[in-house]
Enzyme design. Structure first.
Site, mmCIF file in Angstrom:
data_model
loop_
_atom_site.group_PDB
_atom_site.id
_atom_site.type_symbol
_atom_site.label_atom_id
_atom_site.label_comp_id
_atom_site.label_asym_id
_atom_site.label_seq_id
_atom_site.Cartn_x
_atom_site.Cartn_y
_atom_site.Cartn_z
ATOM 1 C CG ASP A 181 -12.371 10.071 -2.303
ATOM 2 O OD1 ASP A 181 -12.456 9.170 -1.450
ATOM 3 O OD2 ASP A 181 -11.649 9.962 -3.312
ATOM 4 C CG ASP A 182 -15.051 7.004 2.102
ATOM 5 O OD1 ASP A 182 -16.281 6.945 2.263
ATOM 6 O OD2 ASP A 182 -14.247 6.184 2.582
ATOM 7 N NE ARG A 233 -10.372 2.766 4.790
ATOM 8 C CZ ARG A 233 -10.880 3.697 4.023
ATOM 9 N NH1 ARG A 233 -11.645 3.389 3.006
ATOM 10 N NH2 ARG A 233 -10.633 4.968 4.239
ATOM 11 C CG ASP A 278 -4.281 5.749 -1.181
ATOM 12 O OD1 ASP A 278 -4.903 6.127 -2.182
ATOM 13 O OD2 ASP A 278 -4.809 5.110 -0.257
ATOM 14 C CD1 TRP A 301 -2.675 1.745 0.575
ATOM 15 C CD2 TRP A 301 -1.306 2.404 2.225
ATOM 16 N NE1 TRP A 301 -3.019 3.035 0.923
ATOM 17 C CE2 TRP A 301 -2.195 3.460 1.936
ATOM 18 C CE3 TRP A 301 -0.344 2.587 3.227
ATOM 19 C CZ2 TRP A 301 -2.168 4.678 2.611
ATOM 20 C CZ3 TRP A 301 -0.314 3.804 3.891
ATOM 21 C CH2 TRP A 301 -1.221 4.827 3.594
ATOM 22 C CE LYS A 311 -10.262 7.406 -5.461
ATOM 23 N NZ LYS A 311 -9.664 8.406 -4.568
ATOM 24 C CD1 TRP A 312 -14.820 -0.355 -8.213
ATOM 25 C CD2 TRP A 312 -16.598 0.035 -9.503
ATOM 26 N NE1 TRP A 312 -15.547 -1.508 -8.263
ATOM 27 C CE2 TRP A 312 -16.653 -1.302 -9.050
ATOM 28 C CE3 TRP A 312 -17.620 0.503 -10.341
ATOM 29 C CZ2 TRP A 312 -17.681 -2.169 -9.412
ATOM 30 C CZ3 TRP A 312 -18.638 -0.369 -10.701
ATOM 31 C CH2 TRP A 312 -18.670 -1.687 -10.230
ATOM 32 C CG ASP A 313 -11.294 3.089 -3.041
ATOM 33 O OD1 ASP A 313 -10.399 2.277 -3.299
ATOM 34 O OD2 ASP A 313 -11.142 4.034 -2.241
ATOM 35 C CG MET A 314 -11.925 -3.802 -4.400
ATOM 36 S SD MET A 314 -10.726 -4.773 -3.471
ATOM 37 C CE MET A 314 -11.347 -6.391 -3.717
HETATM 38 C C1 DGJ Z 1 -8.581 4.703 -0.648
HETATM 39 C C2 DGJ Z 1 -8.278 5.531 -1.855
HETATM 40 O O1 DGJ Z 1 -7.093 5.131 -2.439
HETATM 41 C C3 DGJ Z 1 -8.249 6.998 -1.444
HETATM 42 O O2 DGJ Z 1 -7.899 7.801 -2.529
HETATM 43 C C4 DGJ Z 1 -9.600 7.377 -0.902
HETATM 44 O O3 DGJ Z 1 -10.549 7.299 -1.926
HETATM 45 C C5 DGJ Z 1 -9.970 6.469 0.246
HETATM 46 N N1 DGJ Z 1 -9.853 5.079 -0.109
HETATM 47 C C6 DGJ Z 1 -11.365 6.745 0.717
HETATM 48 O O4 DGJ Z 1 -11.789 5.875 1.669
#
Ligand code: DGJ
Length: 768
Positions: A361-362, A438, A539, A195, A471-474
């Site tokens: 974002d989130d 998380r 990140d 990460w 933005k599709w996060d995981m």
């Molecule tokens: C992880 C992403 O990489 C970040 O840019 C951000 O969107 C956070 N998640 C939000 O929880």
């Protein structure tokens, strides 16, 4: 181009060739992969076949008539049990409990069709296609090998297993590509990390031990990138390099093995650990499509081939070469603490600075006060946004900028209505303590009804307001893996479910720009890029770390696939302070965004950002889609006609003994003449500390009121570079840049070069 010459096949791209033949015993012998060769007769290609009169020592002879030992042959595929002890391509368990496989040639044909796979994404576009069917000698099972030949020097392969038996066939391994070389004169190059620490380049010397690059975390992962290379000790611009990639986002494996006779084998495909698939009668198992490329012009040569291939044959047509907007992302500016007032003020400031897209974002959805809750409940949080998303998106559009939103559709928190309603829709082992990542569960996309339900939820969300970008996060990887499907199939069914969801949503909302993300680059692969044209690369936005991360991605992926943000200092991941200019210069090579509270910046910083945005917009086509080259301590992007280019120099550490810096260009036309000049920069006098007194007519005391006032109005003027020269000179000799600063005063002939020095150079064709 495909030539069938008797029992041999010659596949050629513009500059490369690949050859194989059917052995008298029925196996497919690999003959050649490398620089283009010409042959019109079968005998010509037989020059390339192994000459074996007897098996060596204790090697197994395939049969009594032939002298072949499969262990000592270069093969197009290989299985267990007939004397080849190297990493196999297939591993099957038949109903009679045997697992020896012997696939023999049955039939071949060729055409110009690029057939999509049914369960997985695959490349698209014009190519030649060679279809080969092999049949297992003792069981009614077919192995289909498809080769797709793209003239831009890429060949792709898919492998399919078809069970024609009445009983089930257990597939323990179904790799996509196997390539054997006659020698072991290679370095194996992999990209590994974690990460915020993605893409460390590792060069492995080959030995008789196997080298395995693999992921078993459910995602392709930042631990082991799917893209790997075998290099014959190449350099950036010379030498032979083979590149390999896989269109797959789940567990994968790339193995390089040197045999007892010093032959090198590379195998790529789905990781066979934790994999076991039950293939029913007449079912087909599709292995992911594998990509291979070859260049004799070093790593840059291979990168150029892969960049073009990804843009032309992986990215959806409607997004390939479509210029992407400059965005502002709310995450590091506000984290979970979003509300309408803060969002609108940031959006307003951003629009005034020339930014084109606001990304929320989130933190915007029901109950999402922190990362322990809310995932799965994709409705707006009315406490934070009382008038809802539609109202917000309209207000933002009225400012003249687009609106985007963050989602994490593959996850849920235990503390969410989604989980309370569907506790059985997540990947977990009932009755056992679960280890979370998380604070969240992975929802079980191996189940069709879960996928269908999430498609409906996302459809409702994306239709509820004016969304231009998603933005599709995981954000977690898999543990405690269990589902109702057969053990060994969960990971693969999950990925197939994910692809179905991405396919449906991107087709339903073709105008939305989707960006992949998995805590940054934990799922940066060609599978995701088949649906989403861009991915949040990491990140980590610290310009020093980021330079290496982007540099490594550039080996296998075009810069138009990675998004980079200019963030605040100290950096939120490393606490390092680097200049705003360096943060921009690094981020500009690819898709630019900002992720900082713009309202908190100084007047000079805002002015600088406005200038950055002007520069980026002017050169956007080059930054996003120019042919990219890694140069010494930097990068260059060059347009197709080789008439315009931008170079970037980045020197993280000031070394006194290395003050002579030469910028050598790449990718220009040697015969053209160019104007080479730099981005004129100004510096805050505070950056000079008390050294400012070496240049100032009056003494300025550090930290005094006069120091602060002067720094507002007086800026140091950076050096100027302005030259005319031929492409051959700029590439072969380079520009000797102005001398770096060293305690002797400062003027326009001196390069102000503290740590994290960076500059942009513009190179334009000129008649002068
Ligand atoms: C992880 C992403 O990489 C970040 O840019 C951000 O969107 C956070 N998640 C939000 O929880």
């Amino acid at each position: 181009m495909i030539k069938v010459l008797g029992s041999a096949f010659l596949l050629s791209t513009n500059n490369t060739s690949y050859a194989m033949r059917v052995l008298p015993t029925g196996q497919l012998e690999h003959l050649y992969y490398g620089q283009r060769i010409e042959a019109d007769k079968e005998e010509d290609l037989l020059v390339l076949s192994e000459k074996h009169a007897f098996p060596l020592g204790n090697q197994i002879a395939y049969d009594e008539e032939s002298s072949y030992s499969l262990e000592n042959m270069r093969l197009e595929y290989s299985g267990y049990g007939k004397g080849d002890f190297r990493e196999p391509l297939v591993e099957l368990v038949f109903p009679d409990h045997t697992s020896t496989t012997d696939f023999l040639f049955d039939y071949a044909t060729y055409n110009k069709e690029k057939k999509p796979l049914h369960t997985l994404p695959s490349s698209h576009g014009e190519c030649d296609h060679l279809y080969i069917r092999l049949k297992e000698r003792n069981h009614d099972v077919d192995l289909i090998l498809d080769y797709y030949i793209y003239e831009e020097d890429v060949i792709t392969r898919t492998t399919k297993i078809i069970n024609h038996m009445k009983e089930d066939l257990i597939v323990e391994r179904a790799m996509s590509l196997c390539l054997d070389f006659e020698d072991d004169q290679f370095e194996f190059i992999t990209f590994n990390g974690g990460w915020a620490d993605e893409m460390h380049k590792h060069i492995h010397n080959l030995s008789s031990a196997k080298i395995v690059n693999a992921s078993c975390m459910g995602t392709s992962s930042s631990r082991a990138q799917n893209f790997v290379m075998l290099s014959r000790f190449a350099k950036e611009d010379e030498g032979e390099v083979y590149g390999f990639n896989l269109i797959y986002s789940g567990n994968h494996k790339e193995v390089v093995e040197v045999s007892s006779t010093h032959k090198t084998r590379i195998v790529t495909g789905i990781n066979n650990e934790q994999f076991s698939y039950c293939l029913k009668s007449e079912e087909v198992f599709e292995a992911p499509e594998a990509i291979m490329g070859y260049s004799y012009a070093g790593f840059n040569g291979l990168s150029n081939i892969f960049h073009r291939f990804v843009n032309e044959h992986i990215i959806k047509k409607e997004w390939a070469y479509k210029e992407r907007p400059i965005l502002i992302n709310s995450w590091e500016a506000m984290y979970f603490n979003v509300n309408e007032k803060r969002i609108l003020s940031l959006a307003k400031e951003a629009s005034e600075m020339g930014i084109e897209l606001f990304v929320l974002d989130d933190g915007w959805f029901k109950g999402r006060a922190d990362d322990t809750r809310g995932l799965g409940d994709w409705e707006v949080d009315r406490k934070k946004l009382p008038k809802g998303l539609d109202h917000l998106s309209r207000k933002i559009h009225k400012m003249g900028i687009k609106f985007g939103i963050w989602v994490e559709p593959e996850m849920t928190n235990e503390n969410s209505d989604y989980y309370r309603e569907h506790p059985d829709w997540v990947i977990k082992i009932d009755g056992q303590m679960q280890s979370l990542g998380r604070h969240q569960y992975v929802i079980d996309l191996s189940k069709d009804e879960v996928v269908d339900d999430m498609i409906s939820r996302m459809t409702a969300l994306f239709s509820s307001c004016q969304i231009d970008y998603v933005k599709w996060d995981m954000n977690r990887v898999m543990s405690d893996v269990f589902s109702t499907c057969r053990k060994g199939e969960v990971f693969h069914h999950y990925i197939c479910g994910l692809y179905r969801m991405m396919d449906t949503l991107t087709s339903r909302f073709p105008h939305i720009l989707f960006e992949g993300c998995a805590s940054g680059g934990n799922r940066f692969d060609l599978g995701i890029l088949s649906y989403f044209p861009q991915i949040w690369a990491s990140d980590n936005t610290d310009s020093w770390c980021r330079f290496d991360i982007q540099n490594s991605y550039s080996y296998g992926y075009p810069q138009s696939t990675f998004t980079n943000h200019v963030s605040g200092v100290p950096n939120h991941q490393t606490l390092r302070v680097t200049p705003l200019a360096a943060r921009f210069h690094v981020a500009a090579f690819g898709l630019l965004g900002y992720e900082v509270n713009l309202l908190d910046l100084s007047k000079k910083e805002k002015e600088d950002i406005k200038q950055q945005i002007i520069i980026y917009k002017k050169q956007r086509a080059l930054f996003q889609f120019g042919n990219m080259y890694r140069v010494d301590m930097g990068w260059m992007v060059v347009d197709e006609k080789r008439s315009r280019a931008v170079g970037m120099l980045f020197k993280p550490i000031n070394e006194l003994s290395k003050k002579t810096v030469v910028f050598k260009c790449k990718g220009l036309d040697p015969l053209k003449r160019y104007h080479f000049y730099n981005q004129k920069m100004t510096f805050d006098i505070k950056e000079m500390g008390s050294l400012i007194n070496t240049a100032s007519p009056i003494h300025i005391k550090q930290g005094s009121l006069s120091h602060r006032v002067i720094s507002k109005f007086v800026h140091l003027q950076g050096e100027e570079e302005d030259h005319y020269a031929s492409g051959s000179l700029l590439m072969n000799a380079g520009v000797f840049l102005k001398q770096g600063f060293s305690a002797t005063g400062f003027n326009e002939d001196v390069r102000f070069d503290p740590d994290f020095f960076s500059r942009l150079y513009f190179i334009e064709e000129s008649a002068l």
